[in-house]
Motif scaffolding. Structure first.
Motif, PDB file in Angstrom:
ATOM      1  N   PHE A  91      -7.159   5.133   3.554  1.00 14.35           N
ATOM      2  CA  PHE A  91      -8.124   4.052   3.348  1.00 14.35           C
ATOM      3  C   PHE A  91      -8.162   3.636   1.878  1.00 14.35           C
ATOM      4  O   PHE A  91      -8.275   2.450   1.569  1.00 14.35           O
ATOM      5  N   ASP A  92      -8.062   4.611   0.982  1.00 14.20           N
ATOM      6  CA  ASP A  92      -8.057   4.300  -0.453  1.00 14.20           C
ATOM      7  C   ASP A  92      -6.851   3.448  -0.826  1.00 14.20           C
ATOM      8  O   ASP A  92      -6.970   2.493  -1.612  1.00 14.20           O
ATOM      9  N   LEU A  93      -5.676   3.776  -0.281  1.00 16.48           N
ATOM     10  CA  LEU A  93      -4.472   2.996  -0.556  1.00 16.48           C
ATOM     11  C   LEU A  93      -4.619   1.559  -0.045  1.00 16.48           C
ATOM     12  O   LEU A  93      -4.241   0.603  -0.732  1.00 16.48           O
ATOM     13  N   LEU A  94      -5.171   1.412   1.150  1.00 17.10           N
ATOM     14  CA  LEU A  94      -5.369   0.080   1.718  1.00 17.10           C
ATOM     15  C   LEU A  94      -6.390  -0.709   0.914  1.00 17.10           C
ATOM     16  O   LEU A  94      -6.195  -1.894   0.617  1.00 17.10           O
ATOM     17  N   LYS A  95      -7.475  -0.046   0.542  1.00 16.92           N
ATOM     18  CA  LYS A  95      -8.519  -0.723  -0.241  1.00 16.92           C
ATOM     19  C   LYS A  95      -7.954  -1.222  -1.568  1.00 16.92           C
ATOM     20  O   LYS A  95      -8.184  -2.367  -1.956  1.00 16.92           O
ATOM     21  N   THR A  96      -7.213  -0.385  -2.254  1.00 18.68           N
ATOM     22  CA  THR A  96      -6.636  -0.762  -3.542  1.00 18.68           C
ATOM     23  C   THR A  96      -5.687  -1.951  -3.396  1.00 18.68           C
ATOM     24  O   THR A  96      -5.737  -2.902  -4.178  1.00 18.68           O
ATOM     25  N   ALA A  97      -4.831  -1.907  -2.383  1.00 21.90           N
ATOM     26  CA  ALA A  97      -3.873  -3.004  -2.167  1.00 21.90           C
ATOM     27  C   ALA A  97      -4.598  -4.310  -1.866  1.00 21.90           C
ATOM     28  O   ALA A  97      -4.222  -5.367  -2.381  1.00 21.90           O
ATOM     29  N   LEU A  98      -5.645  -4.264  -1.060  1.00 21.67           N
ATOM     30  CA  LEU A  98      -6.379  -5.476  -0.710  1.00 21.67           C
ATOM     31  C   LEU A  98      -7.216  -5.986  -1.882  1.00 21.67           C
ATOM     32  O   LEU A  98      -7.343  -7.200  -2.073  1.00 21.67           O
ATOM     33  N   GLU A  99      -7.757  -5.083  -2.672  1.00 20.32           N
ATOM     34  CA  GLU A  99      -8.515  -5.505  -3.860  1.00 20.32           C
ATOM     35  C   GLU A  99      -7.607  -6.192  -4.879  1.00 20.32           C
ATOM     36  O   GLU A  99      -8.025  -7.139  -5.546  1.00 20.32           O
ATOM     37  N   ARG A 100      -6.369  -5.725  -4.994  1.00 20.90           N
ATOM     38  CA  ARG A 100      -5.413  -6.391  -5.897  1.00 20.90           C
ATOM     39  C   ARG A 100      -5.167  -7.830  -5.465  1.00 20.90           C
ATOM     40  O   ARG A 100      -4.843  -8.679  -6.276  1.00 20.90           O
ATOM     41  N   ARG A 101      -5.320  -8.085  -4.172  1.00 19.20           N
ATOM     42  CA  ARG A 101      -5.112  -9.429  -3.632  1.00 19.20           C
ATOM     43  C   ARG A 101      -6.364 -10.299  -3.737  1.00 19.20           C
ATOM     44  O   ARG A 101      -6.346 -11.465  -3.362  1.00 19.20           O
ATOM     45  N   GLY A 102      -7.495  -9.717  -4.193  1.00 14.55           N
ATOM     46  CA  GLY A 102      -8.696 -10.525  -4.395  1.00 14.55           C
ATOM     47  C   GLY A 102      -9.829 -10.283  -3.418  1.00 14.55           C
ATOM     48  O   GLY A 102     -10.743 -11.091  -3.314  1.00 14.55           O
ATOM     49  N   ILE A 103      -9.808  -9.170  -2.718  1.00 11.94           N
ATOM     50  CA  ILE A 103     -10.884  -8.845  -1.774  1.00 11.94           C
ATOM     51  C   ILE A 103     -11.855  -7.872  -2.441  1.00 11.94           C
ATOM     52  O   ILE A 103     -11.451  -6.933  -3.109  1.00 11.94           O
ATOM     53  N   THR A 104     -13.147  -8.114  -2.238  1.00  7.94           N
ATOM     54  CA  THR A 104     -14.182  -7.164  -2.643  1.00  7.94           C
ATOM     55  C   THR A 104     -14.860  -6.676  -1.372  1.00  7.94           C
ATOM     56  O   THR A 104     -15.252  -7.484  -0.523  1.00  7.94           O
ATOM     57  N   PHE A 105     -14.968  -5.366  -1.229  1.00 14.49           N
ATOM     58  CA  PHE A 105     -15.588  -4.783  -0.044  1.00 14.49           C
ATOM     59  C   PHE A 105     -17.067  -4.558  -0.305  1.00 14.49           C
ATOM     60  O   PHE A 105     -17.455  -4.088  -1.375  1.00 14.49           O
ATOM     61  N   LEU A 106     -17.896  -4.886   0.683  1.00 17.52           N
ATOM     62  CA  LEU A 106     -19.339  -4.730   0.591  1.00 17.52           C
ATOM     63  C   LEU A 106     -19.787  -3.645   1.563  1.00 17.52           C
ATOM     64  O   LEU A 106     -19.381  -3.643   2.728  1.00 17.52           O
TER      65      LEU A 106
ATOM     66  N   ALA B 114      -7.001   8.870  10.567  1.00 15.59           N
ATOM     67  CA  ALA B 114      -6.573   8.482   9.221  1.00 15.59           C
ATOM     68  C   ALA B 114      -7.232   9.370   8.183  1.00 15.59           C
ATOM     69  O   ALA B 114      -8.375   9.781   8.329  1.00 15.59           O
ATOM     70  N   MET B 115      -6.490   9.656   7.161  1.00 10.63           N
ATOM     71  CA  MET B 115      -7.029  10.427   6.047  1.00 10.63           C
ATOM     72  C   MET B 115      -7.712   9.455   5.093  1.00 10.63           C
ATOM     73  O   MET B 115      -7.351   8.272   5.027  1.00 10.63           O
ATOM     74  N   SER B 116      -8.701   9.937   4.352  1.00  6.44           N
ATOM     75  CA  SER B 116      -9.415   9.049   3.432  1.00  6.44           C
ATOM     76  C   SER B 116      -8.471   8.470   2.393  1.00  6.44           C
ATOM     77  O   SER B 116      -8.664   7.350   1.930  1.00  6.44           O
ATOM     78  N   GLY B 117      -7.424   9.179   2.039  1.00  4.66           N
ATOM     79  CA  GLY B 117      -6.443   8.662   1.091  1.00  4.66           C
ATOM     80  C   GLY B 117      -5.744   7.418   1.611  1.00  4.66           C
ATOM     81  O   GLY B 117      -5.393   6.527   0.838  1.00  4.66           O
TER      82      GLY B 117
ATOM     83  N   SER C 276       0.809  -1.222   0.000  1.00  2.00           N
ATOM     84  CA  SER C 276       0.000   0.000   0.000  1.00  2.00           C
ATOM     85  C   SER C 276       0.840   1.270   0.000  1.00  2.00           C
ATOM     86  O   SER C 276       0.350   2.337  -0.348  1.00  2.00           O
ATOM     87  N   GLY C 277       2.092   1.162   0.442  1.00  2.00           N
ATOM     88  CA  GLY C 277       2.935   2.344   0.549  1.00  2.00           C
ATOM     89  C   GLY C 277       2.780   3.083   1.861  1.00  2.00           C
ATOM     90  O   GLY C 277       3.405   4.123   2.070  1.00  2.00           O
ATOM     91  N   LEU C 278       1.959   2.563   2.759  1.00  2.00           N
ATOM     92  CA  LEU C 278       1.794   3.180   4.083  1.00  2.00           C
ATOM     93  C   LEU C 278       2.755   2.543   5.073  1.00  2.00           C
ATOM     94  O   LEU C 278       3.151   1.390   4.913  1.00  2.00           O
ATOM     95  N   ALA C 279       3.093   3.274   6.114  1.00  2.00           N
ATOM     96  CA  ALA C 279       3.956   2.742   7.164  1.00  2.00           C
ATOM     97  C   ALA C 279       3.184   1.705   7.982  1.00  2.00           C
ATOM     98  O   ALA C 279       1.984   1.875   8.227  1.00  2.00           O
ATOM     99  N   PRO C 280       3.865   0.646   8.436  1.00  2.00           N
ATOM    100  CA  PRO C 280       3.188  -0.358   9.269  1.00  2.00           C
ATOM    101  C   PRO C 280       2.506   0.240  10.494  1.00  2.00           C
ATOM    102  O   PRO C 280       1.403  -0.172  10.856  1.00  2.00           O
TER     103      PRO C 280
END
Length: 97
Positions: free
Chosen positions: A48-63, A43-46, A25-29
């Protein structure tokens, strides 16, 4: 926006560490740890966007709340797509062969 609980659940489903998610994600641990713990950091919304994108690349869909039935926010694993040609949104006159 996704929730800290969804991030924790997604990491558990994928069996990845905070360090792996940080790398992708590019965020610090520490930032991810604080977001997941819902304490000590606004946390800034950005983030959350970085985390969402990284997890979606791994195959997660958020509902979202109420999506896919009457439940609350959640997530789902997406089956990997096999290479079966072009997706509908990729079809153009240039690839009509």
């Amino acid at each position: 926006m996704i929730t800290p609980a969804q991030i924790r659940a997604a990491r558990a489903m994928l069996d990845i560490t905070i360090e792996e998610l940080a790398s992708e994600s590019g965020l610090a641990p520490l930032v991810i740890l604080q977001i997941e713990a819902e304490e000590g950091r606004d946390a800034m919304s950005g983030d959350f966007d970085l985390l969402k994108t990284a997890l979606e690349r791994r195959g997660i869909t958020f509902l979202a709340n109420g999506e896919q039935g009457g439940g609350g926010a959640g997530l789902r694993m997406v089956a990997p797509h096999a290479e079966q040609g072009l997706r509908p949104e990729e079809l153009t006159a240039a690839n009509d062969d």
